[in-house]
Enzyme design. Sequence first.
Site, short mmCIF file in Angstrom:
data_model
loop_
_atom_site.label_atom_id
_atom_site.label_comp_id
_atom_site.label_asym_id
_atom_site.label_seq_id
_atom_site.Cartn_x
_atom_site.Cartn_y
_atom_site.Cartn_z
N ILE A 143 -11.27 -2.48 -18.50
CA ILE A 143 -11.04 -3.36 -17.36
C ILE A 143 -10.49 -4.67 -17.89
CG2 ILE A 143 -12.14 -4.56 -15.43
CD1 ILE A 143 -11.87 -1.40 -15.24
N LYS B 220 -6.75 2.70 -17.47
CA LYS B 220 -6.34 3.76 -16.53
C LYS B 220 -6.28 3.09 -15.15
CE LYS B 220 -9.75 6.84 -17.60
NZ LYS B 220 -10.43 8.18 -17.69
N GLY B 221 -5.54 3.67 -14.24
CA GLY B 221 -5.29 3.00 -12.96
C GLY B 221 -6.51 2.88 -12.06
N PHE C 14 0.82 -1.21 0.00
CA PHE C 14 0.00 0.00 0.00
C PHE C 14 0.85 1.26 0.00
CE2 PHE C 14 -2.00 -3.44 2.43
CZ PHE C 14 -2.96 -3.80 1.50
N LYS D 116 -12.82 -9.59 -12.31
CA LYS D 116 -12.78 -10.14 -10.95
C LYS D 116 -11.74 -9.43 -10.09
CE LYS D 116 -13.16 -14.69 -10.62
NZ LYS D 116 -12.92 -16.15 -10.40
N THR D 117 -10.50 -9.35 -10.60
CA THR D 117 -9.45 -8.75 -9.79
C THR D 117 -9.62 -7.23 -9.67
OG1 THR D 117 -8.01 -8.67 -11.72
CG2 THR D 117 -7.77 -10.56 -10.26
N GLN E 147 -10.13 -5.09 -6.26
CA GLN E 147 -9.33 -3.93 -5.88
C GLN E 147 -10.21 -2.76 -5.44
OE1 GLN E 147 -5.44 -1.79 -7.31
NE2 GLN E 147 -6.22 -3.07 -8.93
N GLY F 197 -5.96 1.32 -8.46
CA GLY F 197 -5.57 1.14 -7.06
C GLY F 197 -5.84 2.34 -6.17
N GLU F 198 -5.52 3.53 -6.64
CA GLU F 198 -5.69 4.72 -5.80
C GLU F 198 -7.15 5.18 -5.75
OE1 GLU F 198 -2.70 5.07 -4.57
OE2 GLU F 198 -1.54 4.21 -6.20
#
Lengths: 751, 218
Positions: free
Chosen positions: A640, A712-713, A250, A644-645, A649, A715-716
């Site tokens: 995407i 595009k990301g 993280f 699933k993953t 997230q 996680g954040e």
Amino acid sequence: MKDYFFQDTVGKPMDRVDGRQKVTGAAKYSAEYELPNMAHAVLVGSTIARGSIKSIDTKRAENAPGVLAVLHYQNSIKVPGYVQEAHPTEPKPAGKPLQVFIDNQIHFNDQPIAVVVADTLERAMYAAKLVKVQYNVEKHATDFHQNVSKAVLPTVAKRNPKHGLNDYVRGKEDAYKTEPLKIESEYVIPTEFHNPMELQSIIAHWEADNKLTVYDKTQAVIGTQNAFAKDWGIPVQNVKVIATYVGGAFGNGLHTWPHETAAIIAAKKVNRPVKLMLTREQMFTMVGYRPHAWQKVGMSATKDGKITAITHEAIGQTSSYEEFTESTLQQTRMMYTSPNVTTRYRILPLNVSTPIWMRGPGEATGAFALECALDEMAYVIGMDPLEFRLINHTDKDPEKNLPWSTKYLKEAMQMGAEKIGWRKRQLQPGMVKNGEWLVGYGMGVGTFGANRGRAKVKATLHKDGTLVMQSATTDIGPGTGTAMVQIAAQNLGLPPEKIVFELGSSLYPPSPSQGGSATVATVGSAVHAVCQVLKKRLTSMVAGNSDTSFKGATVENLTFKDGYVSLTASPSARLSFGDILKQQNLPELEVTEESSPDASLRQKYSMYSYSVHFAEVQVHPLTGQIRVTNMVSCADAGTIINAKTAGNQMIGGAVGGIGMALTEGAIMDHRFGRYVTKDLAEYHVPVHADAPNISSLFVNKPDLINNPNGTKGIGEIAIIGVAPAIANAIFNATGKRIRELPITPDKLMMV
Amino acid sequence: MPQDKFPDQHLPEGEGGQAQHSDARRTFLKQSSLLTALALAPPAALKAAELKFEEKVAAVFEQVKVTLGINGKKQKLSIEPRTTLLDLLREQLHLTGTKKGCDYGQCGACTVHVDGQRVLSCLTLAAMADGKEITTIEGLANGDKLHPMQEAFIKHDGFQCGYCTPGQIMSAVACIKEGHADSDDEIREYMSGNICRCGAYPNIVNAIKEVKNGGHKV
């Protein structure tokens, strides 16, 4: 366009390629490698926050059974890279990471001051308790609020007037002050800790005098390799960094920390491989945290919902020896259509350890203030906060005056509003009840730069038709290998089960750190590139084939599917990838490709990912107990790759946001500058019982300006905006506005 | 084989072993007397003995002999009494599937089954598990065939980084066996000792529900 991106493999909810390793215990994390003659190291931390070591008595520790060495500033091997910088005639290095065992200075409480090495873990733990230290104590400053007047503009901004951390004014400075309809509020976020489940660990092994191998918990194998090569003055290729599995991070694996160098020093001294695993307490003091932050937002709007001015100020904590900064105010400059925007960012050095980016980093901190302020402003003018945001939606970037590469935030808002049942929300707080519980709905928007870096991928197609790819990226949990396999399967026309993606080793072609939500855009683009080259090479092989049906074939008139090449016009003629290689007498076909973002496109477009989070909470009016009963998190994150993953997230970010909003916060005893919240019993991360049903929804439209896969990301943005959504829902339930996180029942009852 | 690490210290079951245990106790008493003597000696003598003091204290910590059933295999081991079951598994037997997340019983990453019950191996001294059957994540599958809970975790993506996963799975199996998986809320309550910082909780609940409702034997 759409068909291309949703056929075959990309987008499918494929099981993780490393799932079996993870559910059987076969996945090896950094402390889990078995090396012959391995010794164990345990760190001793300072018990004062500022001063110097007067004396250090290691006699008892050294004489304890099994102890091989007790190292500290008086007897440690001096790291060559350190020594150069700390020459006695030169001023002490400023703005540098903590250099371990270099001198007797203490900069924060629990600073590593000695390392005990023994033949077993138990013996090292015991002996570490026998080290006795006396200090010259100096007065420390750890209390943010008592020292807030000492906040300064970061050095990077002072040196470069064009740096983004400088003060920013669009239109008129602080224009909200003279407007009739306005709000002005202060927001506080306490220090929060990453606390990944895997404790930070390293095994350091000097294979020769100038040859170092580390099994290290890091998000950046190449960055770590370079750092240690520089520290020890040895060639980069003599440092090997292995991080095949990383048990969460993280952000705290984005820096090299003192414990890593302590283990490397220890391994050199005892001439054996040394394993060092931090304790959970040390995870609170030695590997960074989300910095304590104070923010103030002033905002004005017209009665019909047009924002006329925003001023957003922030002060973030840093250490006394290293300036940590983050992008807390960026979104305020581009998120809403206000003609007048002012931002001011400062940092406050204290006698604490250095922070490091924690998921969502500064944007998550900034969004808490901005998105709560939006809610407050909407309430003042009596408007639904969703409508208020739609009215002030930016159709182009008002800061850079550029079009967006893509922006589907409105779609995301619509999806989410429908799913949570936003229409049940009442404008006036406290109107919706479930028995004696008050029910509230809130929303928060998140955004983060759709970053992309440069990466290299090596691909080897074998004659058995399998493909092995390698790149020195890492996977701290999002499922990088799985996504890369899917991208390759899609682009090369090969079943995913025939593809392997290897990562987490500095022996592989370079990739940047796994951070800033950039991995899939960065490494995925290199996978895309390598697949295009493989296709070209296969095409030229079949075009020169004696089988005349392929003669003169081009990539455009061939179909690559299921590991076969066929003529699109007459699909009956087909050759397997393996057979093509065999015909050429090639055991394998190896291709290495690098991919970088197109700098000219980045001049023409502004690129961001977006999220919007909706929370339903229930609050008990007598006890102040808060339950998040439903959450919907929606993202505009381009294509995407794996439903699933990617969904997981988003869910994980929402859970992290619940922690931010309701449970997480450091408490320090400022008499000693030491955390009271020092383990998982005191510092509350969300548990199963805190996590409701969480829906994650994606707009799933490609951003082909950003990269060829259209991603595009995620996680954040998964966490950015969650905490304000919950805080706003609590206001909607109770009419109480809590502006200091975490929102615990005591705070709610005191209002 | 892990037990070969201590080839000389294997004990025959029964009388012989007990005799050695008694010897060890006598040695302990003897050395304790020595310590008492040291404590009563004049300061100069103490000073002289100082360097050897720790060595002597440590010598008192004799190894204890235990027999543990680990994943269906009986292992005779000689261990330090202060060694936790977690550290024994990870550092001496190299069964690293069981994870250390806090070492204080606060996170659940080290969950194993001891005689069929879920137990935090970091709060269990290995010596306390003498004669007991221990199942770790490495022993859950039937050869190559995964346990239904392992299958369900993969299907529902009940993890991200994977570090808490072995503990979650061991806890989840026990949660169903205990009869504590009858509703989402009950699962959440009885799984709350297992922290997942990646936040895959809803997926874990779905995995447990599937195994429970699928009537799989756990």
